[in-house]
Design a protein around this motif. Structure first.
Motif, short mmCIF file in Angstrom:
data_model
loop_
_atom_site.label_atom_id
_atom_site.label_comp_id
_atom_site.label_asym_id
_atom_site.label_seq_id
_atom_site.Cartn_x
_atom_site.Cartn_y
_atom_site.Cartn_z
N ARG A 249 -3.75 -108.14 28.98
CA ARG A 249 -4.93 -107.33 29.06
C ARG A 249 -6.08 -108.45 28.88
NH1 ARG A 249 -3.19 -102.59 27.67
NH2 ARG A 249 -3.36 -102.85 25.41
N GLN A 250 -5.87 -109.16 27.46
CA GLN A 250 -6.60 -110.15 26.90
C GLN A 250 -6.85 -111.41 28.30
OE1 GLN A 250 -5.04 -111.69 23.49
NE2 GLN A 250 -6.70 -113.01 23.02
N GLN A 251 -5.91 -111.56 28.80
CA GLN A 251 -5.89 -113.05 29.72
C GLN A 251 -6.52 -112.45 30.99
OE1 GLN A 251 -1.96 -115.35 28.45
NE2 GLN A 251 -2.68 -115.63 30.54
N VAL A 252 -6.51 -111.28 31.36
CA VAL A 252 -7.17 -110.72 32.55
C VAL A 252 -8.59 -110.83 32.30
CG1 VAL A 252 -7.60 -108.70 33.90
CG2 VAL A 252 -5.06 -109.41 33.40
N ARG B 125 6.58 -113.18 30.20
CA ARG B 125 7.13 -112.31 29.03
C ARG B 125 5.81 -111.88 28.30
NH1 ARG B 125 12.60 -113.77 28.30
NH2 ARG B 125 13.36 -115.08 29.58
N LEU B 126 4.76 -111.98 28.59
CA LEU B 126 3.72 -111.36 27.77
C LEU B 126 3.43 -109.94 27.87
CD1 LEU B 126 0.67 -113.55 29.22
CD2 LEU B 126 2.02 -114.12 27.29
N GLY B 127 3.17 -109.59 26.55
CA GLY B 127 3.30 -108.17 26.12
C GLY B 127 1.79 -107.53 26.95
N ALA B 128 1.80 -106.12 26.80
CA ALA B 128 0.62 -105.37 27.61
C ALA B 128 -0.82 -106.12 27.12
CB ALA B 128 0.67 -104.01 27.73
N GLN C 110 -5.97 -104.97 37.77
CA GLN C 110 -4.81 -104.71 38.01
C GLN C 110 -4.32 -105.75 38.93
OE1 GLN C 110 -4.82 -100.64 39.37
NE2 GLN C 110 -4.04 -100.13 37.43
N ASN C 111 -5.22 -106.21 40.04
CA ASN C 111 -4.81 -107.45 40.84
C ASN C 111 -4.60 -108.68 40.10
OD1 ASN C 111 -4.82 -107.05 43.99
ND2 ASN C 111 -6.21 -105.78 43.35
N VAL C 112 -5.61 -108.89 39.34
CA VAL C 112 -5.57 -110.24 38.35
C VAL C 112 -4.31 -110.29 37.49
CG1 VAL C 112 -6.82 -111.50 36.73
CG2 VAL C 112 -7.91 -110.48 38.59
N GLU C 113 -4.06 -109.01 36.96
CA GLU C 113 -2.78 -108.97 36.10
C GLU C 113 -1.47 -109.13 36.81
OE1 GLU C 113 -2.09 -105.02 34.69
OE2 GLU C 113 -0.89 -105.62 32.74
N LEU C 114 -1.14 -109.14 38.33
CA LEU C 114 -0.10 -109.18 38.97
C LEU C 114 0.91 -110.28 38.43
CD1 LEU C 114 -0.84 -107.88 42.50
CD2 LEU C 114 0.71 -106.67 40.69
N PRO C 115 0.28 -111.73 38.51
CA PRO C 115 1.00 -112.82 38.21
C PRO C 115 1.53 -112.60 36.79
CG PRO C 115 -1.02 -113.31 39.14
CD PRO C 115 -1.14 -111.99 38.98
#
Lengths: 390, 241
Positions: free
Chosen positions: B131-134, B124-127, B114-119
């Protein structure tokens, strides 16, 4: 995009002692607020339930209550002759000329005296008011000193149970029945024959204080009213029975509401300070987190929204807790003086969904006020400086 | 290519001109940066060194749009950030800058993922894509198996690796690292430096690092010293290629 709400939820949980203080402060305030309003609502509902849309209440013109009204027997007959008045199987008009007196009876709870409204009605009173029914014993017999006691009165006052003999007005009265009036004001009254009551209290035999008439249709009310007020033989005012009792409830309801708002307002100040304290300390403790969010690119608006949402969450929990806490009051019966009749009126608290929604809205308002200033402080803090804080 | 004398380097990613920053302490005015110039080309790994209070962190904050200069300009990839409104600057930071702090600055109530997902929440990326990028970023820092751990369940080195994953997850234009190994033991510090070197070398990321640690500076392509409010380029202190 906004800062995720899970951040606020978990932050509030992580700092639960401070959040709990706010929750309890807001819960207490909302509890008192909803309780007071439910008391006012209960009182109002009790009186309004006493009236029927299909009934008309006739008083002397200018009188604002039965106590100060007078209607002569000849006027009762004219009223009964109106074609809008319903008739019974024998063709007799369904009108109940009534008199009221106030008598003191001992309360079971405190042993002190309280005023009870004793209503002298006509033998057709039960047909005029179908919502009232005798549940135990029987209705009084005309010409006899017999009483039918309202359900609440029987529960609240000592010595008025079925079969009891009561002395008042210099006369021994026998309780011959218990009546149920759907939680209305009649549940707190004692009913007897109007003619006997007039006689016992040395009142003129053919003078009454009000007339209640059952109409053939509630839609005929305007016609009925116009007929009576235009009749030169009558000096009366005509209201729907519901409107009359709604008016009767206004003074006490307004008083309870004003008191409730005052108490809730004072408590709200304390609760808002509690919320402010919680949120200011949250901002102080999390200044580096806020600065980090800002460094990552979250805007000032997102930070404000985030902290306001957190405050609203805390307030929402407090509000819900306050509403749930007063739910057991729903249906709890208490009593107060009805200042229009100077008699004791039993009524039940009514915690309605609308009142709970009002309580929740009040809680969210406190949460917003308690959250917006700390949130603005959070948004305005220097990111560079906050990042250096340990 | 890096320059500190105000000479324009064609196509430089970061261009700083005549940068001044003053602080007031009571009636006293402190000049931290005095007419500082800097040009940094894309893909460079630059270390800023200098004694405490020399203005290294202040320079980093100005380059990252976290602070405003008293005068002068900072231009990144053609955008002059010193003239941007606070609102525009926030969205510029989200797109262009990856921050790595000495104390990691992870949000304690959020998991590593969740920390990594913040930026990414600011894109405009979807969920699913987020998740994939995280997952990719956490894999890159070797912490795929720690995605659901909270910061308190991680070691200092692991926390800093999560912070690096957070800094790179949105593929920013450049990374700003403020003493990234300052709170770590030697082994963990080396791992972090290995990661930053790899990001610069293998992925072409522009990395600017503020450090007291000569071993950290050794990893950089260029080492700049802050002295009396300006940058000094001393090639003698740079590592031999």
């Amino acid at each position: 995009m906004a800062i995720p709400i899970s951040y606020n939820l978990r932050s509030a949980v992580a700092r639960w002692p401070a959040a709990l203080v706010s929750v309890l402060g807001i819960a207490g305030t909302v509890g008192v607020f909803v309780a007071m309003l439910s008391m006012a609502r209960g009182f109002q509902s009790t009186l309004i339930a006493s009236g029927s849309e299909g009934n008309a209440m006739i008083l002397r013109a200018g009188a604002d209550a039965e106590m100060v009204s007078a209607i002569a027997l000849e006027e009762v007959r004219i009223i009964g002759d109106a074609p809008e008045v319903m008739r019974d199987g024998r063709g007799a008009p369904l009108v109940s000329p009534e008199v009221v007196v106030v008598a003191a009876f001992q309360l079971r709870s405190s042993g002190t005296d309280a005023n009870v409204q004793v209503r002298g009605v006509s033998p057709s009173a039960l047909e005029v008011r179908p919502s009232v029914r005798v549940t135990e014993g029987r209705f009084f017999r005309p010409g006899l000193a017999e009483l039918v006691v309202g359900r609440n009165a029987a529960a609240i006052y000592r010595g008025v149970g079925l079969g009891a003999t009561i002395d008042f007005g210099g006369q021994a009265w026998r309780v011959v029945g218990i009546m149920e009036a759907g939680g209305s004001a009649f549940d707190s009254e004692l009913w007897c024959d109007a003619a006997v009551l007039n006689q016992v209290f040395d009142r003129p035999e053919n003078i009454f204080q009000s007339v209640t008439a059952r109409l053939v249709s509630k839609d005929r009310f305007s016609e009925f009213k116009d007929r009576l007020t235009a009749d030169p033989r009558l000096t009366v005012q005509v209201e729907r029975e519901t409107a009359y009792y709604a008016k009767q409830s206004r003074v006490v309801t307004t008083l309870i509401r004003v008191l409730g708002f005052l108490v809730a307002a004072v408590m709200a100040v304390g609760a808002v300070f509690g919320a402010l304290n919680t949120m200011y300390s949250a901002v102080a403790a999390r200044s580096r987190e806020i600065a980090t969010m800002r460094a990552l690119g979250f805007s000032r608006g997102s930070v404000v929204l985030s902290f306001v949402v957190e405050s609203l969450l805390i307030a929402g929990v407090g509000g819900a807790l306050g509403c749930v806490a007063v739910l057991p009051l729903n249906g709890f019966t208490t009593g107060t003086i009805n200042w229009q009749t100077f008699s004791h009126l039993a009524f039940a608290f009514r915690v309605t969904p609308g009142l709970m929604l009002a309580g929740l809205t009040f809680a969210l308002l406190m949460g917003f006020v308690g959250g917006v200033f700390p949130a603005l402080r959070a948004a305005r803090m220097s990111v560079a400086r906050a990042l250096r804080e340990l | 290519m890096v320059s500190v004398d105000g000479t324009d380097i064609p196509g430089s990613l970061i261009r700083v001109r005549h940068l001044n920053k003053q602080y007031r302490r009571g009636s006293e005015t402190i000049d931290v940066l005095q007419g500082l110039n800097l040009d940094v080309g894309a893909g460079e790994f630059v270390a800023f060194m200098g004694p405490s209070g020399s203005g290294k962190t202040t320079l980093l904050n100005l380059l990252g749009g976290l602070d405003v200069p008293t005068s002068g300009s900072v231009t990144v990839d053609g955008d002059e950030i010193t003239s941007m409104s606070a609102r525009r600057l926030s969205s510029w930071r989200a797109r262009h800058v990856g921050f790595i702090f000495q104390m990691y600055n992870l949000i304690p109530v959020l998991t590593a993922a969740q920390n990594v997902e913040l930026p990414l929440l600011l894109t405009r990326l979807g969920a699913a894509r987020r998740r994939q990028q995280v997952a990719t970023a956490l894999a890159l820092v070797g912490l795929s198996d720690r995605a659901k751990h909270y910061p308190r369940q991680l070691s200092g080195g692991q926390e800093q690796r999560v912070a690096i994953a957070r800094a790179i997850v949105a593929d920013p234009t450049f990374l700003l690292c403020d003493e990234p190994t300052g709170d770590l033991d030697r082994k963990s510090g080396d791992e972090i430096l290995d990661l930053l070197s790899a990001l610069s070398r293998d992925h072409g990321k522009t990395v600017l690092i503020v450090t007291h640690d000569p071993r950290a500076a050794e990893r950089a392509d260029v080492v700049l010293h802050l002295d009396k409010g300006v940058l000094v380029h001393d090639p003698a202190t740079e590592p031999v290629a």
